[in-house]
Design a protein around this motif. Structure first.
Motif, PDB file in Angstrom:
ATOM      1  N   LYS A   1     -48.274-164.436   9.280  1.00 30.48           N
ATOM      2  CA  LYS A   1     -47.318-163.521   8.650  1.00 30.48           C
ATOM      3  C   LYS A   1     -47.757-162.064   8.721  1.00 30.48           C
ATOM      4  CE  LYS A   1     -45.607-167.047   5.447  1.00 30.48           C
ATOM      5  NZ  LYS A   1     -45.354-167.414   4.033  1.00 30.48           N
ATOM      6  N   SER A   2     -48.633-161.722   9.659  1.00 26.63           N
ATOM      7  CA  SER A   2     -49.022-160.321   9.807  1.00 26.63           C
ATOM      8  C   SER A   2     -48.006-159.612  10.689  1.00 26.63           C
ATOM      9  CB  SER A   2     -50.422-160.212  10.410  1.00 26.63           C
ATOM     10  OG  SER A   2     -50.489-160.896  11.646  1.00 26.63           O
ATOM     11  N   ASP A   3     -47.634-158.399  10.305  1.00 22.66           N
ATOM     12  CA  ASP A   3     -46.715-157.622  11.121  1.00 22.66           C
ATOM     13  C   ASP A   3     -47.522-156.717  12.036  1.00 22.66           C
ATOM     14  OD1 ASP A   3     -46.476-154.523   9.992  1.00 22.66           O
ATOM     15  OD2 ASP A   3     -47.179-155.966   8.494  1.00 22.66           O
ATOM     16  N   PRO A   4     -46.997-156.357  13.212  1.00 23.29           N
ATOM     17  CA  PRO A   4     -47.778-155.587  14.185  1.00 23.29           C
ATOM     18  C   PRO A   4     -48.319-154.273  13.634  1.00 23.29           C
ATOM     19  CG  PRO A   4     -45.836-156.502  15.234  1.00 23.29           C
ATOM     20  CD  PRO A   4     -45.696-156.784  13.766  1.00 23.29           C
ATOM     21  N   ARG A   5     -47.516-153.551  12.869  1.00 25.15           N
ATOM     22  CA  ARG A   5     -47.983-152.258  12.371  1.00 25.15           C
ATOM     23  C   ARG A   5     -49.165-152.426  11.414  1.00 25.15           C
ATOM     24  NH1 ARG A   5     -43.890-147.658  10.308  1.00 25.15           N
ATOM     25  NH2 ARG A   5     -43.457-147.757  12.546  1.00 25.15           N
TER      26      ARG A   5
END
Length: 413
Positions: free
Chosen positions: A14-18
């Motif tokens: 659930k990590s977002d790229p930013r």
């Protein structure tokens, strides 16, 4: 062992790229997958990409296997392996497998696309910009002596913006109404500029102009597929940002346009309907081909969007600060979508090649930071900085500190 390494570099769930881009704990795990010379800080990843350890191991294994099986493998198994790898690459590009053919590099692909483009007659114009790759400019120039084409060159603006670049292409096309073929570089090797390529392709097509896209630096660096560019012809590298072994590239021809590229030297190994008849490589190092899947696995485990975001993050960390610490001009715009990792700078007034070679030498000699001087930019030479996934924020910060010292003291005489 390889599955364990894949688990190590898989991003947190659930990590977002930013957000992931600044997660140094995660990127240290990725960096540990590379064997990097500790004698200097390598900020010149634009030449070619280091293979991560799993890729290097697989390449070594493939070389040994090929050496042992010799021609038996080439004559009995190569075709099936070629098709399997081609299918995987095509899927990521969002094209059909029959639209791509492997080459040794993007230069070879582009040489064949341009040199064998059928629709040039005497008096037609071929057009390119100052930031296009010099070797491919030479291929465009070759069309003058071989086909009677008129060669036209124009300069891209500094500082560049999306609209200014579009305007420059529009002016150039209007100035040269006989243009038949336009070269567009999706990411410049000189400054790292990423022009609005899809819009340029559409602009050219509306004028009846075909476009060859140089995607040597952009694929597996930025997150995109061929439909995002709308082009019919393109050349790619796999040994830069994908991290496959040296000697891996491919050409793309949209299947409806295959007849517009001539068969290579009357090749009859493949039928005229097969793109592979447009590039004949002879005997080649197929251990490279068979290592591409491992490079794809490594790339996909990290994630294209995550990789894209991290590379921009490292770039921003020095490029946004450089003008604040000294008289430095950053040539690549900060507009979203207009850059990746590659970015060039120059000291104000230092436009000669010798000046920029001296700056790169000073960075290496005094701070053990490796960069490279680049020539051919209309407004003057520059120094190119290209971080990669194995670089840390501390290394990028060291570059900023070095530039601060250079801006304060200047180059020693």
């Amino acid at each position: 062992m390889e599955s364990q390494e894949s688990e190590l570099i898989a991003p947190p769930e659930k990590s977002d790229p930013r957000g992931l881009a600044s997660n140094e704990n995660y990127w240290r795990k990725v960096a540990r997958q590379y064997s990097v010379d500790p004698d200097f800080v390598n900020l010149e990843a634009g030449y070619f990409g280091l293979m991560a350890r799993p890729i290097l191991r697989e390449y070594t294994r493939r070389i040994e296997a090929l050496n042992a099986s010799n021609s038996h493998y080439m004559r009995t198994h190569l075709e099936a392996d070629y098709e399997a790898v081609r299918e995987r690459v095509a899927r990521l590009l969002r094209v059909s497998p029959e639209e791509i053919a492997f080459t040794r590099n993007a230069t070879e692909a582009l040489q064949h696309l341009i040199g064998n483009y059928k629709n040039i007659k005497a008096g037609d114009t071929v057009l390119y910009a100052d930031l296009d790759y010099p070797d491919i400019q030479q291929v465009m120039n070759w069309l003058q002596s071989r086909r009677g084409a008129v060669v036209a060159k124009f300069d891209l603006p500094e500082p560049a913006t999306r609209q200014a670049v579009l305007d420059a292409y529009e002016r150039a096309l209007a100035k040269h109404p006989q243009t038949k073929l336009l070269l567009v570089t999706h990411m410049s090797n000189r400054t790292g500029l990423v022009p609005p390529t899809k819009d340029i392709v559409a602009m050219a097509r509306a004028r009846g102009v075909d476009v060859v896209v140089d995607a040597a630096h952009s694929w597996a660096h930025l997150d995109w597929g061929v439909p995002d560019l709308g082009c019919d012809f393109a050349g790619f590298n796999l040994h830069k940002w994908l991290g496959a072994p040296l000697g891996a590239g491919f050409m793309y021809i949209r299947k409806e346009r295959l007849d517009d590229i001539d068969i290579d030297y009357a090749d009859d190994e493949f039928p005229p309907t097969d793109i592979r008849s447009r590039i004949h490589m002879g005997t080649w190092n197929v251990a490279v081909l068979n290592t591409i899947p491992t490079a794809l696995d490594f790339h996909l485990t990290i994630g294209a969007r995550n990789k894209d975001a991290r590379l921009r993050y490292l770039r921003d960390r020095w490029a946004l600060r450089a003008p604040e610490v000294g008289p430095f001009e950053v040539l690549t715009p900060n507009e979203p979508g207009a850059y990746g990792a590659i970015t060039s700078f120059r000291m104000t007034g230092k436009v000669a090649p010798a000046d920029n070679k001296a700056i790169a030498k000073w960075l290496m000699d005094r701070h053990r930071i490796f960069t490279v001087a680049r020539e051919g930019v209309a407004n003057g030479a520059c120094v190119r900085v290209t971080p990669a996934l194995y670089n840390t924020v501390d290394q990028v910060d060291a570059l900023v500190d070095a530039l601060r010292e250079l801006g304060r003291n200047g180059l020693p005489t």
